[in-house]
Design an enzyme around this catalytic site. Structure first.
Site, PDB file in Angstrom:
ATOM      1  N   GLU A  47      47.407 126.636  81.402  1.00  0.00           N
ATOM      2  CA  GLU A  47      48.494 126.441  82.370  1.00  0.00           C
ATOM      3  C   GLU A  47      48.386 125.063  83.039  1.00  0.00           C
ATOM      4  OE1 GLU A  47      50.564 128.990  86.012  1.00  0.00           O
ATOM      5  OE2 GLU A  47      48.427 129.230  85.603  1.00  0.00           O
TER       6      GLU A  47
ATOM      7  N   CYS B 146      50.577 132.999  82.711  1.00  0.00           N
ATOM      8  CA  CYS B 146      49.659 133.462  83.748  1.00  0.00           C
ATOM      9  C   CYS B 146      50.136 134.731  84.447  1.00  0.00           C
ATOM     10  CB  CYS B 146      49.387 132.331  84.735  1.00  0.00           C
ATOM     11  SG  CYS B 146      47.912 132.628  85.762  1.00  0.00           S
TER      12      CYS B 146
ATOM     13  N   LYS C 166      58.176 129.801  83.659  1.00  0.00           N
ATOM     14  CA  LYS C 166      57.505 130.975  84.232  1.00  0.00           C
ATOM     15  C   LYS C 166      58.439 131.742  85.170  1.00  0.00           C
ATOM     16  CE  LYS C 166      53.157 131.918  86.727  1.00  0.00           C
ATOM     17  NZ  LYS C 166      51.929 131.244  87.215  1.00  0.00           N
TER      18      LYS C 166
END
Length: 280
Positions: free
Chosen positions: A44, A155, A118
């Site tokens: 990430e 994540c 994300k």
């Protein structure tokens, strides 16, 4: 397209500056290509520290455009050089005030195929991401690459089963999950959630975590990156919990059809009964 895909991931320590961090990942990519890897993914916001341990405006300096920023362009050159598909997680600025936690996907010939933003943005101690990122608005793309159908989930997204499922419905064979997760917060979940998602959605997952303690906080990123197959079994060993590592594994995509025929989860879905899941 071969059934067996040699895939790679990198878990890395922060070097202290963007140039050396990118250069390190370039060398890992070249090493992976020399060993026959055809796809690789990075952690990430790979070219920066995990600055979300603090809430300071100075850290907007890490943001750059996608695909026209310097890092993605450089990774396009690397893809052309190595002949690998590359998943490139960066801090994206779309326009002034519009910032996203993003992963660009680049094909083996250097073509920018698109990006995933994300969706789920945490705001808890040590992970102050809402200060920096808007929630993703680019859907759940699955990219038709030289190695097959590749998706991305980033994540904190991994705690939400809906996105895993949508990537499966969109045809994903391999999903990269670049992360920055710390030892005290989620180590128990790390080797539970992604294998469970691989089973539920019957595809391969590459789970990537940072490693080490960085300059902006005391989060202890514990590595232990891995590949997991559609049966929920690790492909080879899990990486170190304390050292950076290049992980290369052979993934047999024929196993996807085998498992889907045996377990038939997609056949037995009941979307007609799931309306309540999307009510606010």
């Amino acid at each position: 397209m071969a059934d067996v895909v040699r895939a790679a991931l990198v878990q890395a320590t922060w070097t202290g500056d963007t140039e050396s961090m990118i250069a390190k990942h370039e060398e890992y990519a070249r090493a992976a290509a020399a060993q026959g890897a055809k796809v690789i993914g990075f952690q990430e916001v790979f070219n920066a520290p995990y600055f979300c341990q603090v809430q300071e405006p100075e850290h907007y300096r890490w943001a750059e455009p996608v695909p026209d920023g310097p890092t993605v362009r450089r990774m396009q050159d690397l893809a052309r050089e190595t002949g690998m598909v590359i998943v490139v997680p960066v801090f994206e600025v779309e326009q002034s005030g519009f910032y996203y936690n993003t992963a660009a996907v680049i094909d083996a010939d250097g073509t920018f195929l698109g990006a995933y933003r994300k969706h789920h943005i945490p705001q808890v101690k040590g992970f102050w991401e809402k200060y920096y990122f808007k929630p993703g608005n680019a859907g759940w793309p699955v990219f038709d690459t030289a190695v097959g159908k590749v998706g991305v989930y980033i994540c904190y997204d991994r705690h939400f089963p809906e996105g895993w499922r949508q990537l499966g419905l969109n045809g994903a064979q391999l999903v990269y999950n670049p992360s920055a997760t710390s030892r005290g917060l989620s180590a128990y979940l790390w080797q539970l959630e992604q294998p469970a998602a691989a089973v539920a959605n019957e595809y391969f997952i590459a789970a990537i975590n940072r490693v080490g303690v960085e300059e902006y906080g005391d989060n202890d990123f514990y590595g232990t990156s891995y590949f997991v197959d559609p049966r929920g079994q690790f492909v080879g060993d899990v990486a170190s919990d304390s050292k950076e590592e290049l992980v290369i594994r052979d993934l047999d995509f024929a196993l996807i059809d085998e498992v889907r025929q045996q377990w038939a989860f997609y056949r037995d879905r009941r979307p007609d009964a799931y309306d309540g899941l999307v009510q606010p």
